[in-house]
Design a protein around this motif. Structure first.
Motif, PDB file in Angstrom:
ATOM      1  N   GLU A  62      19.600  13.606  15.875  1.00  0.00           N
ATOM      2  CA  GLU A  62      19.173  14.637  14.916  1.00  0.00           C
ATOM      3  C   GLU A  62      19.211  14.109  13.489  1.00  0.00           C
ATOM      4  OE1 GLU A  62      17.264  18.002  14.488  1.00  0.00           O
ATOM      5  OE2 GLU A  62      18.216  17.615  16.432  1.00  0.00           O
ATOM      6  N   LEU A  63      20.179  13.237  13.204  1.00  0.00           N
ATOM      7  CA  LEU A  63      20.251  12.598  11.885  1.00  0.00           C
ATOM      8  C   LEU A  63      19.098  11.622  11.708  1.00  0.00           C
ATOM      9  CD1 LEU A  63      21.851  12.110   9.232  1.00  0.00           C
ATOM     10  CD2 LEU A  63      23.099  10.316  10.457  1.00  0.00           C
ATOM     11  N   LEU A  64      18.804  10.841  12.746  1.00  0.00           N
ATOM     12  CA  LEU A  64      17.699   9.878  12.687  1.00  0.00           C
ATOM     13  C   LEU A  64      16.369  10.605  12.472  1.00  0.00           C
ATOM     14  CD1 LEU A  64      18.754   7.563  15.664  1.00  0.00           C
ATOM     15  CD2 LEU A  64      19.079   7.127  13.219  1.00  0.00           C
ATOM     16  N   LYS A  65      16.186  11.697  13.169  1.00  0.00           N
ATOM     17  CA  LYS A  65      14.948  12.463  13.021  1.00  0.00           C
ATOM     18  C   LYS A  65      14.807  12.986  11.597  1.00  0.00           C
ATOM     19  CE  LYS A  65      12.471  16.466  14.880  1.00  0.00           C
ATOM     20  NZ  LYS A  65      12.515  17.591  15.853  1.00  0.00           N
ATOM     21  N   ALA A  66      15.898  13.487  11.035  1.00  0.00           N
ATOM     22  CA  ALA A  66      15.852  14.008   9.669  1.00  0.00           C
ATOM     23  C   ALA A  66      15.486  12.910   8.669  1.00  0.00           C
ATOM     24  CB  ALA A  66      17.205  14.626   9.308  1.00  0.00           C
ATOM     25  N   ILE A  67      16.021  11.712   8.858  1.00  0.00           N
ATOM     26  CA  ILE A  67      15.692  10.605   7.959  1.00  0.00           C
ATOM     27  C   ILE A  67      14.214  10.251   8.067  1.00  0.00           C
ATOM     28  CG2 ILE A  67      16.083   8.148   7.487  1.00  0.00           C
ATOM     29  CD1 ILE A  67      19.007   8.556   8.282  1.00  0.00           C
ATOM     30  N   ILE A  68      13.689  10.257   9.271  1.00  0.00           N
ATOM     31  CA  ILE A  68      12.269   9.924   9.452  1.00  0.00           C
ATOM     32  C   ILE A  68      11.379  10.974   8.788  1.00  0.00           C
ATOM     33  CG2 ILE A  68      10.440   9.680  11.178  1.00  0.00           C
ATOM     34  CD1 ILE A  68      12.509   8.359  13.000  1.00  0.00           C
ATOM     35  N   ILE A  69      11.760  12.235   8.861  1.00  0.00           N
ATOM     36  CA  ILE A  69      10.986  13.280   8.177  1.00  0.00           C
ATOM     37  C   ILE A  69      11.027  13.068   6.663  1.00  0.00           C
ATOM     38  CG2 ILE A  69      10.899  15.765   7.701  1.00  0.00           C
ATOM     39  CD1 ILE A  69      11.869  16.211  10.584  1.00  0.00           C
ATOM     40  N   ILE A  70      12.165  12.616   6.164  1.00  0.00           N
ATOM     41  CA  ILE A  70      12.256  12.280   4.736  1.00  0.00           C
ATOM     42  C   ILE A  70      11.289  11.155   4.389  1.00  0.00           C
ATOM     43  CG2 ILE A  70      13.769  11.241   2.985  1.00  0.00           C
ATOM     44  CD1 ILE A  70      16.084  12.840   4.266  1.00  0.00           C
ATOM     45  N   LYS A  71      11.175  10.164   5.260  1.00  0.00           N
ATOM     46  CA  LYS A  71      10.229   9.049   5.034  1.00  0.00           C
ATOM     47  C   LYS A  71       8.794   9.563   4.994  1.00  0.00           C
ATOM     48  CE  LYS A  71      13.701   6.268   5.131  1.00  0.00           C
ATOM     49  NZ  LYS A  71      14.215   5.678   3.885  1.00  0.00           N
ATOM     50  N   GLN A  72       8.492  10.557   5.826  1.00  0.00           N
ATOM     51  CA  GLN A  72       7.152  11.147   5.798  1.00  0.00           C
ATOM     52  C   GLN A  72       6.904  11.845   4.460  1.00  0.00           C
ATOM     53  OE1 GLN A  72       7.648  13.506   9.477  1.00  0.00           O
ATOM     54  NE2 GLN A  72       5.829  12.463  10.270  1.00  0.00           N
ATOM     55  N   ALA A  73       7.882  12.625   4.030  1.00  0.00           N
ATOM     56  CA  ALA A  73       7.741  13.337   2.756  1.00  0.00           C
ATOM     57  C   ALA A  73       7.599  12.360   1.596  1.00  0.00           C
ATOM     58  CB  ALA A  73       8.948  14.248   2.539  1.00  0.00           C
ATOM     59  N   ALA A  74       8.334  11.262   1.656  1.00  0.00           N
ATOM     60  CA  ALA A  74       8.256  10.249   0.589  1.00  0.00           C
ATOM     61  C   ALA A  74       6.887   9.575   0.574  1.00  0.00           C
ATOM     62  CB  ALA A  74       9.364   9.211   0.780  1.00  0.00           C
ATOM     63  N   ALA A  75       6.345   9.275   1.752  1.00  0.00           N
ATOM     64  CA  ALA A  75       5.032   8.624   1.824  1.00  0.00           C
ATOM     65  C   ALA A  75       3.952   9.517   1.222  1.00  0.00           C
ATOM     66  CB  ALA A  75       4.698   8.286   3.275  1.00  0.00           C
ATOM     67  N   ILE A  76       3.981  10.804   1.542  1.00  0.00           N
ATOM     68  CA  ILE A  76       3.001  11.746   0.998  1.00  0.00           C
ATOM     69  C   ILE A  76       3.155  11.846  -0.514  1.00  0.00           C
ATOM     70  CG2 ILE A  76       2.259  14.163   0.981  1.00  0.00           C
ATOM     71  CD1 ILE A  76       3.240  14.311   3.916  1.00  0.00           C
ATOM     72  N   THR A  77       4.400  11.951  -0.985  1.00  0.00           N
ATOM     73  CA  THR A  77       4.666  12.062  -2.423  1.00  0.00           C
ATOM     74  C   THR A  77       4.222  10.820  -3.169  1.00  0.00           C
ATOM     75  OG1 THR A  77       6.569  13.495  -1.955  1.00  0.00           O
ATOM     76  CG2 THR A  77       6.468  12.466  -4.133  1.00  0.00           C
ATOM     77  N   ASN A  78       4.554   9.660  -2.636  1.00  0.00           N
ATOM     78  CA  ASN A  78       4.169   8.405  -3.290  1.00  0.00           C
ATOM     79  C   ASN A  78       2.653   8.235  -3.327  1.00  0.00           C
ATOM     80  OD1 ASN A  78       6.719   7.329  -4.044  1.00  0.00           O
ATOM     81  ND2 ASN A  78       7.115   6.775  -1.916  1.00  0.00           N
ATOM     82  N   PHE A  79       1.975   8.687  -2.300  1.00  0.00           N
ATOM     83  CA  PHE A  79       0.508   8.625  -2.300  1.00  0.00           C
ATOM     84  C   PHE A  79      -0.063   9.539  -3.379  1.00  0.00           C
ATOM     85  CE2 PHE A  79      -3.416  10.684  -0.772  1.00  0.00           C
ATOM     86  CZ  PHE A  79      -4.286   9.598  -0.894  1.00  0.00           C
ATOM     87  N   GLU A  80       0.467  10.755  -3.457  1.00  0.00           N
ATOM     88  CA  GLU A  80      -0.023  11.708  -4.464  1.00  0.00           C
ATOM     89  C   GLU A  80       0.211  11.225  -5.886  1.00  0.00           C
ATOM     90  OE1 GLU A  80       0.451  15.899  -1.929  1.00  0.00           O
ATOM     91  OE2 GLU A  80       1.850  15.429  -3.557  1.00  0.00           O
ATOM     92  N   LEU A  81       1.262  10.450  -6.081  1.00  0.00           N
ATOM     93  CA  LEU A  81       1.572   9.920  -7.418  1.00  0.00           C
ATOM     94  C   LEU A  81       0.918   8.575  -7.675  1.00  0.00           C
ATOM     95  CD1 LEU A  81       5.373  10.865  -7.590  1.00  0.00           C
ATOM     96  CD2 LEU A  81       3.465  11.998  -8.760  1.00  0.00           C
ATOM     97  N   GLY A  82       0.107   8.097  -6.726  1.00  0.00           N
ATOM     98  CA  GLY A  82      -0.588   6.826  -6.905  1.00  0.00           C
ATOM     99  C   GLY A  82       0.288   5.613  -6.719  1.00  0.00           C
ATOM    100  N   LEU A  83       1.417   5.781  -6.046  1.00  0.00           N
ATOM    101  CA  LEU A  83       2.359   4.676  -5.841  1.00  0.00           C
ATOM    102  C   LEU A  83       2.213   4.035  -4.466  1.00  0.00           C
ATOM    103  CD1 LEU A  83       5.509   6.464  -7.335  1.00  0.00           C
ATOM    104  CD2 LEU A  83       3.982   4.825  -8.484  1.00  0.00           C
ATOM    105  N   LEU A  84       1.358   4.600  -3.622  1.00  0.00           N
ATOM    106  CA  LEU A  84       1.139   4.088  -2.273  1.00  0.00           C
ATOM    107  C   LEU A  84      -0.320   4.334  -1.929  1.00  0.00           C
ATOM    108  CD1 LEU A  84       3.222   2.983  -0.111  1.00  0.00           C
ATOM    109  CD2 LEU A  84       3.116   5.238   0.948  1.00  0.00           C
ATOM    110  N   ASN A  85      -0.999   3.287  -1.432  1.00  0.00           N
ATOM    111  CA  ASN A  85      -2.418   3.496  -1.119  1.00  0.00           C
ATOM    112  C   ASN A  85      -2.582   4.290   0.176  1.00  0.00           C
ATOM    113  OD1 ASN A  85      -2.520   1.704   1.190  1.00  0.00           O
ATOM    114  ND2 ASN A  85      -2.573  -0.019  -0.230  1.00  0.00           N
ATOM    115  N   GLU A  86      -3.788   4.768   0.392  1.00  0.00           N
ATOM    116  CA  GLU A  86      -4.041   5.688   1.507  1.00  0.00           C
ATOM    117  C   GLU A  86      -3.795   5.049   2.866  1.00  0.00           C
ATOM    118  OE1 GLU A  86      -7.420   8.915   2.989  1.00  0.00           O
ATOM    119  OE2 GLU A  86      -7.905   7.463   1.421  1.00  0.00           O
ATOM    120  N   SER A  87      -4.167   3.791   3.028  1.00  0.00           N
ATOM    121  CA  SER A  87      -3.998   3.146   4.330  1.00  0.00           C
ATOM    122  C   SER A  87      -2.516   2.980   4.678  1.00  0.00           C
ATOM    123  CB  SER A  87      -4.707   1.782   4.348  1.00  0.00           C
ATOM    124  OG  SER A  87      -4.127   0.906   3.389  1.00  0.00           O
ATOM    125  N   LYS A  88      -1.702   2.645   3.671  1.00  0.00           N
ATOM    126  CA  LYS A  88      -0.260   2.523   3.908  1.00  0.00           C
ATOM    127  C   LYS A  88       0.343   3.888   4.233  1.00  0.00           C
ATOM    128  CE  LYS A  88       0.862  -1.607   1.183  1.00  0.00           C
ATOM    129  NZ  LYS A  88       1.696  -2.148   0.082  1.00  0.00           N
TER     130      LYS A  88
END
Length: 476
Positions: free
Chosen positions: A49-75
């Motif tokens: 359950e802890l591992l799953k929560a961390i992975i969801i955080i990684k998803q949220a970070a990827a979306i946020t970084n993309f929206e801020l122009g810090l991560l390209n769309e393919s990544k």
């Protein structure tokens, strides 16, 4: 001999300490390998359950970084797909990382960073370990630190496990209340300090059990609001270094959407980063609940003791043979399981208390111990109570005639004589009854202390289970 015998079977990964050969097809990287080597001390793994929560955080970070122009769309797409693939597989149950680890959870965070990066590389058609395309730190962990990811993930995991636990507590309360109604008219002997006291109904005993569980449920329900404050975006010490205000608020919004939890950005992220007292509070409430569960289970064992040489006022469901040498013996094994669970919960609470106490300055290094103990407490309690309901509580039967017989042959009625005879006289009669092996009624009638009609009014077990003093039709 290892199956990997050629240089081509390995890839070389480096960190600040040195380099390591990693099997070319491994989803793990150098940080994962070092963690597996350094902390192999138990059979306990990091809670899924802890591992799953961390992975969801990684998803949220990827979306946020993309929206801020810090991560390209393919990544972004590769990371999101990798996270989803890991969550949907059974991999979280199989991740080989010891729960007891130093580093405040860095090993857990970095293992997942590497795992996600290598899954994302595979999805993108790249070689695992080719981090120039998708990097565990620069891309998957971008804008994060273990120090804000781990406490946030632990709060999420606790919230996710609290929900089924409180539901099961509600079911246990209901099961006890049903027994309260079923046993409402069964008069039995109440006991204080394991000695005969005054009459009570079996239903009244179960009403007290139900009320205790109700308190446990509401205490745990009320703590959820305090668990919803997160420090994600605070990075290393809660100051938000290497992030922006936009990042902090955006990632909280995306995390709420992805997790389904009403999480909110903490006003003081430094506090959330360094202090673990919220988990001590949760643990303490679980301990209080475990104490109540233990009391109920122990009472049931006593009430069902026998069946010939004990109290035998109730009968517990038989779920397995009780002895390898004594035929026909049936033990209260479900209650004994609850008793042992209570011991485990109380000991785990002490460990969490000490781990939270020993945090120093801007970070508590002992988060992994807190996470392991607390998440397992939540899961074990929920599962144990489910068994307690199904295999014990719902099947309890009352030995009604035996209960009434014990009341009738006890000194339980002597207390209700005190308002009419006084404490000293009632005490004298009680002693005489035991010495001469005569009933109270026999002694009172023999001495013309009260009439049979008056005694029949006073010595009613049913009226002794409610408040009030009967007024006799005579002048005293």
């Amino acid at each position: 001999m290892s199956k990997l015998s050629n240089e081509s079977d390995y890839r070389l990964e480096m960190d600040s300490i040195g380099s390591r050969k990693i099997p070319v097809d491994s989803y793990y990287g150098i940080n994962s390998v070092r963690a597996q080597e350094n902390f192999k001390i138990s059979r306990s793994r990091v809670h899924p359950e802890l591992l799953k929560a961390i992975i969801i955080i990684k998803q949220a970070a990827a979306i946020t970084n993309f929206e801020l122009g810090l991560l390209n769309e393919s990544k972004q797409e590769a990371i999101l797909a990798a996270c989803q693939q890991i969550i949907e597989s059974k991999l979280l149950e199989e991740i080989d990382l010891d729960a007891y680890q130093g580093g405040a959870g860095t090993s857990t965070n970095m293992m997942l960073n590497e795992l996600i990066a290598n899954y994302a590389l595979e999805i993108s058609g790249k070689q695992k370990g080719d981090y120039k395309f998708i990097h565990p730190n620069d891309d998957v962990n971008r804008g994060q630190s273990t120090n804000d990811v781990y406490p946030t993930a632990l709060r999420m995991a606790v919230l996710n496990l609290l929900a089924p636990l409180t539901e099961t507590l509600a079911e246990l309360q209901q099961a006890l209340q049903e027994k309260e109604k079923e046993f409402a008219n069964i008069i039995k002997l109440g006991r204080t300090q394991l000695q005969d006291a005054v009459p009570i109904t079996l239903g009244q005993e179960f009403s007290a059990y139900a009320e205790a569980i109700n308190r446990d449920r509401w205490r745990l329900y009320k703590i959820t609001d305090r668990l919803k404050n997160i420090n994600l975006g605070g990075t290393a010490v809660g100051t938000g270094l290497n992030t922006s205000h936009n990042y902090i608020f955006k990632i909280a919004k995306h995390l709420r959407h992805l997790s389904g939890l009403s999480l909110s950005h903490a006003e003081n992220m430094i506090d959330i980063t360094q202090n673990m007292d919220i988990f001590v509070e949760v643990s303490g409430l679980l301990k209080a609940s475990a104490v109540n569960l233990n009391k109920i289970a122990s009472d049931l064992r006593l009430l069902a003791s026998g069946p010939q040489g004990g109290l035998a006022e109730i009968k517990l469901p038989a779920v397995q043979a009780g002895s390898s040498i004594m035929p026909g013996k049936v033990n209260p094994v479900i209650c004994e399981m609850i008793n042992q669970l209570s011991i485990e919960i109380i000991c785990s609470d002490q460990a969490i208390t000490l781990a939270a106490r020993d945090g120093q300055l801007e970070l508590n290094a002992f988060g992994p111990l807190i996470a392991h103990k607390l998440l397992n407490m939540l899961e074990m309690m929920q599962q144990a109570m489910r068994i307690f309901i199904d295999k014990c509580i719902t099947g309890i039967e009352a030995n009604q005639d035996h209960c009434r017989n014990l009341v009738n042959h006890s000194l339980a009625f002597v207390t209700c004589l005190v308002p009419y005879l006084g404490y000293e006289k009632a005490s004298q009669l009680a002693k005489q009854s035991l010495t001469e092996d005569k009933s109270l009624k026999e002694l009172i009638l023999a001495d013309n202390i009260l009439s049979e009609e008056e005694l029949s009014q006073i010595l009613k077990a049913e009226q002794m289970t409610t408040p009030g003093i009967l007024k006799l039709n005579k002048n005293n």
